[in-house]
Write an enzyme that holds these catalytic residues in place. Structure first.
Site, PDB file in Angstrom:
ATOM      1  N   ASN A 115       0.798  -1.333  -0.059  1.00 31.93           N
ATOM      2  CA  ASN A 115      -0.187   0.062   0.123  1.00 31.93           C
ATOM      3  C   ASN A 115       0.798   1.113  -0.051  1.00 31.93           C
ATOM      4  O   ASN A 115       0.361   2.294   0.313  1.00 31.93           O
ATOM      5  CB  ASN A 115      -0.926  -0.264   1.277  1.00 31.93           C
ATOM      6  CG  ASN A 115      -2.293  -0.941   0.983  1.00 31.93           C
ATOM      7  OD1 ASN A 115      -2.530  -1.362  -0.088  1.00 31.93           O
ATOM      8  ND2 ASN A 115      -2.562  -1.722   2.029  1.00 31.93           N
ATOM      9  N   CYS A 116       2.213   1.227  -0.200  1.00 31.98           N
ATOM     10  CA  CYS A 116       3.140   2.384  -0.125  1.00 31.98           C
ATOM     11  C   CYS A 116       2.785   3.027  -1.482  1.00 31.98           C
ATOM     12  O   CYS A 116       2.689   2.378  -2.715  1.00 31.98           O
ATOM     13  CB  CYS A 116       4.555   1.900  -0.322  1.00 31.98           C
ATOM     14  SG  CYS A 116       5.748   3.184  -0.729  1.00 31.98           S
ATOM     15  N   ASP A 117       2.574   4.487  -1.275  1.00 34.54           N
ATOM     16  CA  ASP A 117       2.191   5.297  -2.821  1.00 34.54           C
ATOM     17  C   ASP A 117       3.408   5.239  -3.814  1.00 34.54           C
ATOM     18  O   ASP A 117       3.107   5.069  -4.985  1.00 34.54           O
ATOM     19  CB  ASP A 117       2.224   6.591  -2.422  1.00 34.54           C
ATOM     20  CG  ASP A 117       0.780   6.860  -1.884  1.00 34.54           C
ATOM     21  OD1 ASP A 117      -0.304   6.188  -1.944  1.00 34.54           O
ATOM     22  OD2 ASP A 117       0.384   7.775  -1.280  1.00 34.54           O
TER      23      ASP A 117
END
Length: 115
Positions: A10-12
């Protein structure tokens, strides 16, 4: 060419890197080191190519939440122990491709690697 991208789902920045790879038709495997952990062999191999200092994410909230004692006098061994205990301390993404190790995401660097 075997390509594996390591990071957190879920890291941009991970999302941008994966979108770039998808858009450029690069087939890759994904290793979520928050869910699956990371072994010392990977950390050693990456550090051998880019240096442990590059791998340690000092800008993130996980690092800021460390105690002053944990942040003090960080050397390779201490950094590895911290990164294994808290994989969010590893900069994202780490990309292995054809013997190269790329840390972080910059489209121009990916273009050089795959272009």
């Amino acid at each position: 060419m075997a390509v594996t991208i390591y990071g957190i789902r879920n890291c941009d920045t991970m999302k941008k890197a994966r979108a770039w790879l998808d858009a450029h038709g690069v087939v890759y495997g994904f290793h979520d080191y928050k869910a699956e952990g990371i072994d010392p062999a990977h950390l050693n191999a990456w550090a051998g190519k880019v240096g442990w200092e590059v791998l340690l994410n000092r800008a993130g909230t996980t690092f800021r939440k460390l105690s002053d004692a944990e942040k003090a006098d960080i050397d390779r061994a201490k950094a590895f122990a911290l990164m294994q205990a808290q994989p969010s301390l590893i900069k994202r993404p780490v990309l292995e491709a054809n013997g190269a190790v790329l840390v972080g995401f910059k489209p121009e660097i990916y273009e050089k690697q795959f272009g």
